[in-house]
Design an enzyme around this catalytic site. Structure first.
Site, PDB file in Angstrom:
ATOM      1  N   GLU A  77     -18.151  -8.890  11.517  1.00  0.00           N
ATOM      2  CA  GLU A  77     -18.766  -9.759  12.517  1.00  0.00           C
ATOM      3  C   GLU A  77     -20.024 -10.318  11.871  1.00  0.00           C
ATOM      4  O   GLU A  77     -20.970  -9.585  11.614  1.00  0.00           O
ATOM      5  CB  GLU A  77     -19.066  -8.954  13.792  1.00  0.00           C
ATOM      6  CG  GLU A  77     -19.164  -9.829  15.002  1.00  0.00           C
ATOM      7  CD  GLU A  77     -20.595 -10.068  15.387  1.00  0.00           C
ATOM      8  OE1 GLU A  77     -21.112 -11.138  14.987  1.00  0.00           O
ATOM      9  OE2 GLU A  77     -21.181  -9.199  16.025  1.00  0.00           O
ATOM     10  N   GLU A 101     -27.780 -20.740   9.332  1.00  0.00           N
ATOM     11  CA  GLU A 101     -28.255 -19.781  10.331  1.00  0.00           C
ATOM     12  C   GLU A 101     -29.730 -19.441  10.071  1.00  0.00           C
ATOM     13  O   GLU A 101     -30.103 -19.111   8.948  1.00  0.00           O
ATOM     14  CB  GLU A 101     -27.416 -18.505  10.255  1.00  0.00           C
ATOM     15  CG  GLU A 101     -27.830 -17.468  11.284  1.00  0.00           C
ATOM     16  CD  GLU A 101     -26.925 -16.240  11.296  1.00  0.00           C
ATOM     17  OE1 GLU A 101     -26.678 -15.671  10.219  1.00  0.00           O
ATOM     18  OE2 GLU A 101     -26.484 -15.843  12.388  1.00  0.00           O
ATOM     19  N   CYS A 127     -26.566 -13.008  16.821  1.00  0.00           N
ATOM     20  CA  CYS A 127     -25.576 -13.694  15.988  1.00  0.00           C
ATOM     21  C   CYS A 127     -24.958 -14.864  16.728  1.00  0.00           C
ATOM     22  O   CYS A 127     -24.604 -15.873  16.133  1.00  0.00           O
ATOM     23  CB  CYS A 127     -24.511 -12.706  15.530  1.00  0.00           C
ATOM     24  SG  CYS A 127     -23.920 -11.664  16.852  1.00  0.00           S
ATOM     25  N   LYS A 129     -23.986   3.720   9.341  1.00  0.00           N
ATOM     26  CA  LYS A 129     -25.297   3.459   8.753  1.00  0.00           C
ATOM     27  C   LYS A 129     -26.037   2.382   9.544  1.00  0.00           C
ATOM     28  O   LYS A 129     -25.604   1.239   9.593  1.00  0.00           O
ATOM     29  CB  LYS A 129     -25.180   2.972   7.309  1.00  0.00           C
ATOM     30  CG  LYS A 129     -26.570   2.933   6.642  1.00  0.00           C
ATOM     31  CD  LYS A 129     -26.606   2.120   5.372  1.00  0.00           C
ATOM     32  CE  LYS A 129     -26.929   0.671   5.594  1.00  0.00           C
ATOM     33  NZ  LYS A 129     -28.277   0.413   6.120  1.00  0.00           N
TER      34      LYS A 129
END
Ligand code: NAI
Ligand code: MG
Length: 483
Positions: A262, A393, A296, A188
């Site tokens: 991850e 983040e 990331c 997906k």
């Protein structure tokens, strides 16, 4: 839109889009065919550069996911697990070759749908995606050499959920090792960036890959959750936010499902006073402004040795002035569009927090267009280790700058984060590099470079950045049962 900076006015150089062949409406790619979603629902995907509609995408519900998983199971049992490994490898090679042939089209679609500068899509994302298929094609018939004296067998059906920051590349990272190891796949893509995965579905159909070996279902978080919770999925591979990673881990606890996660990052880029400064400045810029900071492993926390801090910040500001922010399809563009309005809101929220926390902000001057989602390259100095913008983040082109005096101090500061995905070290001294690479709690440590990827080297995190590795032999083992 051109940069406001007077030194660097370029004439626009737009990549053409007339060779792009997009359907108005995309259904689900299941069992080698395009199936209408039983949900009967489609949603819009837009171009983040001008907010214009591009295409309609199917929103798969749990019933659609069930059809996809059943198709993957059937293909696994009847065809893929029985096929000689060298034949499997040939299909993976064929996919790689077809992707390469259509690389220009893929690059333009990626740039349109994701807001990524065409230069990056063309020179980084698409070639790397092809290389992952080439690399793993080579392993398909050599698994017993990769893991000598072990019995290797595939896991079965892999459910894979990917984010919007490297749409085609993440699809390649997930699909290529899964197929090489002998698994079948339900993938997906992220809701804002489904198009290159759907183009990949066309390529997979053209490659003659047996029906059902790769199924691509589009949709939102509910679609992803339906994959994760499906009882017949043997392996879950996820890249995305730490929040969703935690939900997934809870959901599969107590089941036999294997997982690789991850997740996010807050990676440190560390500059010592003996570093080649001009190269380091390029590394800082590449580390955080590359792909609008939607990375990331972005080098989002800069640590500069105190005695060179003023010089580094001065040089960095100078370099930021020449960055061209604007239309992703323009070949001059360095910083493209933020992927979605939601993500732009997140970034702006953090910029506001940074200002309220008393940090000193500098943003490069550029004309931000009225339409579309844009954020100028931004740096914050005078921040504390406890500042929200240092801890959390942001996933945008926003850098915090801290100073340090000693090696031990910077190791302590760099590791003081819930994350541990990557780090960069800039120094002329080899022994210092080795000292830091062993002490920094990060899955990847780059020395005198940043954001370099290769299919043969494993990638993944420590702590809240997730677990499991992708890439290289490690990435292969994540899709195998070794006994
Ligand atoms: P997200 O984690 O919600 O989305 C990633 C993928 O997971 C998408 O395909 C999404 O549809 C799917 N998903 C969402 N909820 C799910 C669920 N409950 N079960 C299964 N799949 C689910 O990330 P989002 O909301 O797009 O971004 C939010 C923040 O996450 C960003 O600001 C950034 O900090 C971080 N992020 C990190 C990424 C990375 O590469 N590590 C990639 C994307 C976002
Ligand atoms: Mg989009």
């Amino acid at each position: 839109m051109a940069s406001k900076n007077k030194n660097w006015e370029y004439a626009p150089s737009l990549e053409t889009t007339d060779h792009i062949n997009l359907k108005k409406k995309y259904d689900l790619f299941i069992n080698g065919k395009w199936l209408k979603p039983t949900s009967k629902k489609h949603f819009n995907t837009i171009n983040p550069n001008d907010e214009k509609h591009i295409a309609e995408i199917a929103h798969a519900n749990h019933k659609d996911v069930d059809i996809a998983v059943k198709s993957a199971r059937k293909a696994y049992d009847n065809v893929w697990s029985k096929m000689p490994a060298n034949e499997r490898g040939k299909y993976i090679y064929r996919i790689a070759r077809l992707m390469q042939e259509r690389s220009k089209e893929l690059a333009v679609v990626e740039s349109l749908d994701a807001g990524k500068p065409i230069r990056e899509a063309r020179d980084i994302d698409i070639p790397l995606a092809c290389n992952h298929f080439f690399y793993y094609a080579g392993w398909a018939d050599k698994l017993e050499y990769a893991f000598p004296n072990r019995k290797v067998s595939p896991l079965g059906v892999a459910g894979q959920i990917i984010p919007w920051n490297f749409p085609l590349l993440m699809a390649a990272w997930k699909i290529a090792p899964a197929l090489a190891a002998g698994n079948t796949v339900v993938l997906k893509p992220a809701e804002t960036t489904s198009l290159t995965a759907l183009k990949l579905a066309e390529i997979i159909a053209d490659s003659g890959l047996p029906d059902g070996v790769v199924n691509i279902v589009t949709g939102f978080g509910d679609t992803g959750a339906a994959i994760v919770n499906h009882p017949d999925v043997n392996k879950v591979a996820f890249t995305g936010s730490t929040g969703v990673g935690k939900i997934i881990q809870k959901a599969i606890a107590g089941t036999a499902k294997k997982a690789t996660l991850e997740l996010g990052g807050k990676s440190a880029n560390i500059i010592f006073d003996d570093a080649p400064l001009d190269q380091a400045i390029e590394g800082i810029v590449n580390g955080i402004f590359f792909n609008q900071g939607h990375v990331c492993c972005a080098g989002s926390r800069l640590f500069v040795q105190e005695n060179i801090a003023d010089r580094v910040v001065r040089k960095l500001k100078h370099r930021m002035k020449s960055l061209v922010v604007g239309n992703p399809l323009d070949k001059n563009t360095d910083v493209g569009a933020i992927n979605s309005k939601e993500q732009l809101n997140i970034i702006n929220k953090y910029i506001k927090i940074g200002i309220e926390e008393g940090a000193e902000i500098y943003q490069s001057e550029c004309n931000i267009p009225k339409k579309g989602f844009f954020c100028p390259p931004t740096i914050f100095s005078n921040v504390a280790q406890s500042s929200v913008i240092v801890q959390e983040e942001i996933f945008g082109p926003v850098l915090t700058i801290q100073t340090f005096r000693t090696v031990d101090e910077v190791i302590q500061k760099a590791n003081n984060t819930p994350y541990g995905l990557a780090a960069g070290v800039w120094t002329d001294k080899g022994s210092r590099i080795f000292n830091l690479t062993t002490k920094l709690k990060a899955g990847v440590v780059w020395a005198n470079t940043y954001n370099k990827f290769d299919p043969s080297s494993p990638f993944g995190g420590y702590k809240e950045s997730g677990f499991g590795r992708e890439g290289g032999m490690h990435g292969l083992s994540a899709y195998l049962k070794l006994s």
